[in-house]
Design a protein around this motif. Sequence first.
Motif, PDB file in Angstrom:
ATOM      1  N   TYR A  68       0.061   9.914  -0.545  1.00  0.00           N
ATOM      2  CA  TYR A  68      -0.837   9.662   0.592  1.00  0.00           C
ATOM      3  C   TYR A  68      -0.269   8.582   1.518  1.00  0.00           C
ATOM      4  O   TYR A  68       0.520   7.723   1.101  1.00  0.00           O
ATOM      5  CB  TYR A  68      -2.200   9.227   0.045  1.00  0.00           C
ATOM      6  N   THR A  69      -0.675   8.633   2.766  1.00  0.00           N
ATOM      7  CA  THR A  69      -0.406   7.571   3.743  1.00  0.00           C
ATOM      8  C   THR A  69      -1.688   7.303   4.519  1.00  0.00           C
ATOM      9  O   THR A  69      -2.396   8.251   4.884  1.00  0.00           O
ATOM     10  CB  THR A  69       0.696   7.977   4.732  1.00  0.00           C
ATOM     11  N   GLU A  70      -1.998   6.043   4.751  1.00  0.00           N
ATOM     12  CA  GLU A  70      -3.172   5.717   5.557  1.00  0.00           C
ATOM     13  C   GLU A  70      -2.968   6.268   6.969  1.00  0.00           C
ATOM     14  O   GLU A  70      -1.967   6.002   7.621  1.00  0.00           O
ATOM     15  CB  GLU A  70      -3.379   4.198   5.583  1.00  0.00           C
ATOM     16  N   TYR A  71      -3.965   7.015   7.443  1.00  0.00           N
ATOM     17  CA  TYR A  71      -3.778   7.795   8.659  1.00  0.00           C
ATOM     18  C   TYR A  71      -3.576   6.936   9.906  1.00  0.00           C
ATOM     19  O   TYR A  71      -2.904   7.365  10.847  1.00  0.00           O
ATOM     20  CB  TYR A  71      -4.964   8.751   8.853  1.00  0.00           C
ATOM     21  N   GLN A  72      -4.117   5.723   9.918  1.00  0.00           N
ATOM     22  CA  GLN A  72      -3.936   4.897  11.115  1.00  0.00           C
ATOM     23  C   GLN A  72      -2.485   4.463  11.300  1.00  0.00           C
ATOM     24  O   GLN A  72      -2.083   4.066  12.397  1.00  0.00           O
ATOM     25  CB  GLN A  72      -4.848   3.666  11.074  1.00  0.00           C
ATOM     26  N   ALA A 103       0.826  -1.209   0.000  1.00  0.00           N
ATOM     27  CA  ALA A 103       0.000   0.000   0.000  1.00  0.00           C
ATOM     28  C   ALA A 103       0.860   1.259   0.000  1.00  0.00           C
ATOM     29  O   ALA A 103       0.588   2.212  -0.733  1.00  0.00           O
ATOM     30  CB  ALA A 103      -0.931  -0.009   1.208  1.00  0.00           C
ATOM     31  N   TYR A 144       0.816   3.999  -3.197  1.00  0.00           N
ATOM     32  CA  TYR A 144       0.488   5.424  -3.104  1.00  0.00           C
ATOM     33  C   TYR A 144       1.573   6.277  -3.755  1.00  0.00           C
ATOM     34  O   TYR A 144       1.282   7.296  -4.388  1.00  0.00           O
ATOM     35  CB  TYR A 144       0.290   5.829  -1.645  1.00  0.00           C
TER      36      TYR A 144
END
Length: 237
Positions: free
Chosen positions: A215-219, A104, A108
């Motif tokens: 982007y980076t997944e916020y969690q 992932a 991104y």
Amino acid sequence: MALAVLSLLYSITVFLVGSGTFSYVIWILVALFFGFLWFMEKKGLWDKVPWILRRIFRVLIILGLAVFIICQGGILTQFFSKGEDGADYIIVLGAQMREGGPSAVYKYRLDAAVEYLNNNPETIAIVTGGQGANEPISEGDGGKAYLMDKGISEERILVEKDSFDTKQNITNALNLIEDDENMKIGIVTNNFHLFRGTLLARRYTDAEITGIAAYTEYQFLPNNMVRETFGIIKDIR
């Protein structure tokens, strides 16, 4: 104690991602640290510690927090960077490849590269990264395949596949092109990683460097931003 438990639970979350790194250990250590503070306070043991040791402990904590805050400030300076149009090259920093394609984090980065390349048809992409022990192919080759699947022509893609860290990603990629101070180069990586990427790039080339944040997944931002602090400390010298 609440912070210790939350840190321990977060370490499990990071571990289950299966990124191939050991960053989850950081959160186990954080949990142990908060657990230690809780134990010392609960048992009233601080007064039994010599004052000089307590002072040294506090100074070390303050220094550590200061370094952490400074690094986070640096990260945030590039966090929302969209780069500038007209780059001669963009360098996509590699990340883990899996059996089903890019991780992932890497996906991104590659998606940000695709968007930039579509908007700048004269720009050449350099995808970077070697093949780790847990990867089916090199990150460079995997990145090229992904870009081509998204419609980027092969003639616009250069591959670097011998690097195993951010510094090597950049220096090896620069070796593929003619370094020119009049050249414009974009560094493409996730928002938390872009400050270090552009910092290193400016160290090794006189070309104009711009950052393109993916982007980076916020969690997973807490884990990535804490881990990045150690990367900045390592590479800033």
